[in-house]
Design an enzyme around this catalytic site. Structure first.
Site, mmCIF file in Angstrom:
data_model
loop_
_atom_site.group_PDB
_atom_site.id
_atom_site.type_symbol
_atom_site.label_atom_id
_atom_site.label_comp_id
_atom_site.label_asym_id
_atom_site.label_seq_id
_atom_site.Cartn_x
_atom_site.Cartn_y
_atom_site.Cartn_z
ATOM 1 N N SER A 135 36.120 34.134 34.229
ATOM 2 C CA SER A 135 37.042 35.334 33.884
ATOM 3 C C SER A 135 38.141 34.994 34.862
ATOM 4 O O SER A 135 38.388 34.112 35.759
ATOM 5 C CB SER A 135 35.919 36.499 34.775
ATOM 6 N N TYR A 148 31.976 40.566 43.116
ATOM 7 C CA TYR A 148 32.165 39.716 41.753
ATOM 8 C C TYR A 148 33.123 38.778 41.628
ATOM 9 O O TYR A 148 33.106 37.782 41.265
ATOM 10 C CB TYR A 148 32.438 40.870 40.722
#
Length: 278
Positions: A135, A148
């Site tokens: 990501s 995260y």
């Protein structure tokens, strides 16, 4: 099997990008094994000739059985797509260590252990491809996303090291780095953020960021999951794949801004973006 038709194992295939990618790869005539905890949600994939199986990437035995099932049926694994993962948002102070460990366990250690299980097979074959779904969160940081981001930064580092280690054996390592993609990910992250911040000193600012996440992921601002699926298909099918595929809203610009701006300028920009107030 024909050279361009591959045996593919993809995790996190019960919904979203994993589900779509499994379908797309099967329609390209690859032999696809789709794995996830909620096997009942993958039942429709069987119509495309996809083999579905229950797998939990936090359970070593579950992963080992899954890999063995593919090998018993096919005798090889050409591609592993590590797609399983989730985002737990909350202030560093508020997220419990149990939840923080689970975030890293799923997004990093599950990916790493499954990769360890398939590498001996690929090394023996003299070929293989590991496709890790990372990501832009592994290249830049938002407030309240600390754990995260820790997991995705780890995926980036692990993938870079792995790529250098396994290249002599004919194995490629590819990262997909999506930006803003319209899936349920942001809605779930917003829910976690509200829960973890309730009644704390961070609640007001966290609620503003959660509202922003909800608005973005429920609206039509973000890129379609199809752009990630296409990148996965390119990573699987290319004779010489890129090391990174950046796709979706902000996937290039956010990384460029993060690399160019001084840290305090970036901090200020992000606080304004998610409406953090003193």
């Amino acid at each position: 099997m024909k050279e361009n038709k591959k045996v593919i194992l993809i995790t996190g295939a019960s919904s979203g990008i994993g589900y779509d990618a499994a379908q797309a790869l099967a329609r390209q005539r690859h032999r696809v094994y789709a794995a996830a905890r909620r096997i009942e949600l993958m039942e429709p994939l069987r119509a495309d000739g996809i083999v579905t199986m229950k797998m939990d990437v936090t359970d070593s035995q579950s992963m080992s059985k899954g890999v063995q099932k593919v090998l018993e049926a096919e005798g090889r694994i050409d591609v592993l797509v590590n797609n399983a993962g989730y985002g737990y948002f909350g202030a560093i102070e508020n997220v419990t260590m149990e939840e923080a460990r689970r975030q890293v366990e799923v997004n990093v250690f599950g990916l790493a252990e499954l990769t360890q299980l398939v590498l001996p097979v690929m090394r023996k074959q003299g070929s293989g491809r590991i496709v890790n779904i990372s990501s832009i969160a592994g290249r830049m940081v938002l407030p309240f996303g600390g754990w995260y981001h820790v997991s995705k930064f780890s995926v980036e580092a692990l993938s870079d090291a792995l790529r250098m280690e396994v290249r002599p054996f004919g194995i490629d390592v590819v990262m997909i780095e999506p930006g803003g993609i319209k899936t349920d990910w942001g809605i779930i992250a917003a829910k976690h953020l509200r829960e973890s911040s309730q009644g704390t000193a961070y609640e007001n600012n966290a609620l503003r960021e959660a509202a922003l996440l909800d608005k973005a992921y429920r609206g039509n601002y973000l890129s379609s999951p199809a752009v990630v699926t296409r990148a996965i298909c390119r990573a699987v099918g290319s004779r010489r794949p890129r090391t990174r595929y950046r796709v979706g809203l902000g996937s290039r610009s956010m990384i460029i801004f993060h690399s160019l701006l001084p840290a305090r300028c970036w901090d200020s920009l992000m606080r304004r973006f998610v409406r953090i107030k003193a």
